[in-house]
Write a protein that holds these residues in place. Sequence first.
Motif, PDB file in Angstrom:
ATOM      1  N   TRP A 159      -0.432  11.174   4.133  1.00  0.00           N
ATOM      2  CA  TRP A 159       0.885  11.188   4.769  1.00  0.00           C
ATOM      3  C   TRP A 159       1.122   9.987   5.672  1.00  0.00           C
ATOM      4  O   TRP A 159       2.216   9.837   6.216  1.00  0.00           O
ATOM      5  N   ALA A 160       0.120   9.134   5.820  1.00  0.00           N
ATOM      6  CA  ALA A 160       0.322   7.914   6.599  1.00  0.00           C
ATOM      7  C   ALA A 160      -0.672   6.854   6.153  1.00  0.00           C
ATOM      8  O   ALA A 160      -1.835   7.151   5.905  1.00  0.00           O
ATOM      9  N   VAL A 161      -0.195   5.621   6.007  1.00  0.00           N
ATOM     10  CA  VAL A 161      -1.060   4.478   5.742  1.00  0.00           C
ATOM     11  C   VAL A 161      -0.657   3.349   6.681  1.00  0.00           C
ATOM     12  O   VAL A 161       0.512   3.198   7.030  1.00  0.00           O
ATOM     13  N   HIS A 162      -1.643   2.586   7.128  1.00  0.00           N
ATOM     14  CA  HIS A 162      -1.413   1.419   7.974  1.00  0.00           C
ATOM     15  C   HIS A 162      -2.283   0.299   7.431  1.00  0.00           C
ATOM     16  O   HIS A 162      -3.456   0.505   7.132  1.00  0.00           O
ATOM     17  N   LEU A 163      -1.714  -0.873   7.279  1.00  0.00           N
ATOM     18  CA  LEU A 163      -2.406  -2.025   6.717  1.00  0.00           C
ATOM     19  C   LEU A 163      -2.713  -3.020   7.832  1.00  0.00           C
ATOM     20  O   LEU A 163      -1.827  -3.378   8.607  1.00  0.00           O
ATOM     21  N   ILE A 164      -3.962  -3.435   7.920  1.00  0.00           N
ATOM     22  CA  ILE A 164      -4.379  -4.451   8.872  1.00  0.00           C
ATOM     23  C   ILE A 164      -4.708  -5.695   8.061  1.00  0.00           C
ATOM     24  O   ILE A 164      -5.657  -5.704   7.273  1.00  0.00           O
ATOM     25  N   SER A 165      -3.883  -6.724   8.197  1.00  0.00           N
ATOM     26  CA  SER A 165      -4.018  -7.940   7.398  1.00  0.00           C
ATOM     27  C   SER A 165      -5.351  -8.618   7.645  1.00  0.00           C
ATOM     28  O   SER A 165      -5.943  -8.488   8.712  1.00  0.00           O
ATOM     29  N   ARG A 166      -5.824  -9.346   6.643  1.00  0.00           N
ATOM     30  CA  ARG A 166      -7.094 -10.055   6.791  1.00  0.00           C
ATOM     31  C   ARG A 166      -6.942 -11.204   7.763  1.00  0.00           C
ATOM     32  O   ARG A 166      -5.847 -11.692   7.999  1.00  0.00           O
ATOM     33  N   GLY A 167      -8.083 -11.617   8.307  1.00  0.00           N
ATOM     34  CA  GLY A 167      -8.081 -12.773   9.191  1.00  0.00           C
ATOM     35  C   GLY A 167      -7.466 -12.484  10.534  1.00  0.00           C
ATOM     36  O   GLY A 167      -7.637 -11.416  11.093  1.00  0.00           O
ATOM     37  N   GLY A 168      -6.724 -13.445  11.025  1.00  0.00           N
ATOM     38  CA  GLY A 168      -6.070 -13.256  12.303  1.00  0.00           C
ATOM     39  C   GLY A 168      -6.958 -13.587  13.472  1.00  0.00           C
ATOM     40  O   GLY A 168      -7.994 -14.234  13.331  1.00  0.00           O
ATOM     41  N   TYR A 169      -6.565 -13.134  14.620  1.00  0.00           N
ATOM     42  CA  TYR A 169      -7.222 -13.481  15.870  1.00  0.00           C
ATOM     43  C   TYR A 169      -8.072 -12.320  16.349  1.00  0.00           C
ATOM     44  O   TYR A 169      -7.620 -11.188  16.419  1.00  0.00           O
ATOM     45  N   TRP A 170      -9.314 -12.600  16.696  1.00  0.00           N
ATOM     46  CA  TRP A 170     -10.233 -11.583  17.195  1.00  0.00           C
ATOM     47  C   TRP A 170     -10.223 -11.664  18.711  1.00  0.00           C
ATOM     48  O   TRP A 170     -10.583 -12.657  19.302  1.00  0.00           O
ATOM     49  N   GLY A 171      -9.794 -10.623  19.355  1.00  0.00           N
ATOM     50  CA  GLY A 171      -9.792 -10.625  20.809  1.00  0.00           C
ATOM     51  C   GLY A 171      -8.667  -9.774  21.349  1.00  0.00           C
ATOM     52  O   GLY A 171      -7.968  -9.095  20.609  1.00  0.00           O
ATOM     53  N   ARG A 172      -8.478  -9.806  22.655  1.00  0.00           N
ATOM     54  CA  ARG A 172      -7.476  -8.975  23.301  1.00  0.00           C
ATOM     55  C   ARG A 172      -6.089  -9.578  23.245  1.00  0.00           C
ATOM     56  O   ARG A 172      -5.124  -8.921  23.595  1.00  0.00           O
ATOM     57  N   GLY A 173      -5.973 -10.827  22.865  1.00  0.00           N
ATOM     58  CA  GLY A 173      -4.660 -11.439  22.783  1.00  0.00           C
ATOM     59  C   GLY A 173      -4.274 -12.227  24.022  1.00  0.00           C
ATOM     60  O   GLY A 173      -3.137 -12.620  24.161  1.00  0.00           O
ATOM     61  N   ASP A 174      -5.210 -12.453  24.942  1.00  0.00           N
ATOM     62  CA  ASP A 174      -4.899 -13.251  26.115  1.00  0.00           C
ATOM     63  C   ASP A 174      -4.684 -14.698  25.671  1.00  0.00           C
ATOM     64  O   ASP A 174      -5.355 -15.201  24.781  1.00  0.00           O
ATOM     65  N   MET A 175      -3.739 -15.357  26.318  1.00  0.00           N
ATOM     66  CA  MET A 175      -3.397 -16.723  25.950  1.00  0.00           C
ATOM     67  C   MET A 175      -3.570 -17.625  27.162  1.00  0.00           C
ATOM     68  O   MET A 175      -3.328 -17.232  28.299  1.00  0.00           O
ATOM     69  N   VAL A 187       0.861  -1.180   0.000  1.00  0.00           N
ATOM     70  CA  VAL A 187       0.000   0.000   0.000  1.00  0.00           C
ATOM     71  C   VAL A 187       0.898   1.231   0.000  1.00  0.00           C
ATOM     72  O   VAL A 187       1.792   1.352   0.843  1.00  0.00           O
ATOM     73  N   VAL A 188       0.639   2.149  -0.938  1.00  0.00           N
ATOM     74  CA  VAL A 188       1.471   3.333  -1.093  1.00  0.00           C
ATOM     75  C   VAL A 188       0.604   4.578  -0.964  1.00  0.00           C
ATOM     76  O   VAL A 188      -0.347   4.763  -1.729  1.00  0.00           O
ATOM     77  N   GLY A 189       0.922   5.431   0.020  1.00  0.00           N
ATOM     78  CA  GLY A 189       0.250   6.715   0.181  1.00  0.00           C
ATOM     79  C   GLY A 189       0.997   7.769  -0.619  1.00  0.00           C
ATOM     80  O   GLY A 189       2.233   7.770  -0.661  1.00  0.00           O
ATOM     81  N   LEU A 190       0.271   8.665  -1.272  1.00  0.00           N
ATOM     82  CA  LEU A 190       0.882   9.650  -2.171  1.00  0.00           C
ATOM     83  C   LEU A 190       0.504  11.079  -1.790  1.00  0.00           C
ATOM     84  O   LEU A 190      -0.573  11.330  -1.248  1.00  0.00           O
ATOM     85  N   ALA A 191       1.387  12.006  -2.103  1.00  0.00           N
ATOM     86  CA  ALA A 191       1.147  13.418  -1.820  1.00  0.00           C
ATOM     87  C   ALA A 191       0.026  13.991  -2.688  1.00  0.00           C
ATOM     88  O   ALA A 191      -0.491  15.067  -2.383  1.00  0.00           O
ATOM     89  N   ASN A 192      -0.367  13.299  -3.740  1.00  0.00           N
ATOM     90  CA  ASN A 192      -1.445  13.785  -4.608  1.00  0.00           C
ATOM     91  C   ASN A 192      -2.824  13.318  -4.127  1.00  0.00           C
ATOM     92  O   ASN A 192      -3.782  13.346  -4.886  1.00  0.00           O
ATOM     93  N   SER A 193      -2.934  12.857  -2.886  1.00  0.00           N
ATOM     94  CA  SER A 193      -4.161  12.441  -2.198  1.00  0.00           C
ATOM     95  C   SER A 193      -4.652  11.048  -2.589  1.00  0.00           C
ATOM     96  O   SER A 193      -5.745  10.653  -2.198  1.00  0.00           O
ATOM     97  N   LYS A 194      -3.879  10.287  -3.324  1.00  0.00           N
ATOM     98  CA  LYS A 194      -4.292   8.945  -3.736  1.00  0.00           C
ATOM     99  C   LYS A 194      -3.557   7.879  -2.928  1.00  0.00           C
ATOM    100  O   LYS A 194      -2.509   8.134  -2.350  1.00  0.00           O
ATOM    101  N   ILE A 195      -4.129   6.689  -2.932  1.00  0.00           N
ATOM    102  CA  ILE A 195      -3.509   5.515  -2.325  1.00  0.00           C
ATOM    103  C   ILE A 195      -3.513   4.418  -3.381  1.00  0.00           C
ATOM    104  O   ILE A 195      -4.563   4.078  -3.919  1.00  0.00           O
TER     105      ILE A 195
END
Length: 148
Positions: free
Chosen positions: A52-68, A22-30
Amino acid sequence: MPIPRPDTGVITSVALDTEWVVVGLANSKIHIFSAITGVLSRTLTGHELGVWAVHLISRGGYWGRGDMDEDGHPDDADVNPDPVVPAALKTALGLDRPRRTRRPARVAGGSQKPSDLCSTSEGWGQPNSIIVSASCDKTLRVWDVKSG
């Protein structure tokens, strides 16, 4: 050599995982590229000023607080199914579906891996990857990678 200008797409931010770049651009596009083929998959538009900032949250994974539990498996006993996200937003993001039970990624020392150096986080059980972008127009936007 031409001088880069903001309207020509100067790169301001990047996030990646095994599926997407994912690439964020100064011309307002991603721009979203396939990490496997390198092909441009989609261009997101909606910000009025540069991204000026992008963050990617991958699909799937674990739903919850992360307690093990003691065996290193997700402990669902005390996970609040609706801790912060309003019901309408959960539906819009696909988080209202049954959660996945994939084990969270682990790092040295046995702790859960919440994010990495590539501006990427483990998924929250959603079916598609999500992008969060921040712009000079003073907005944050949340995007579904597949549908835009």
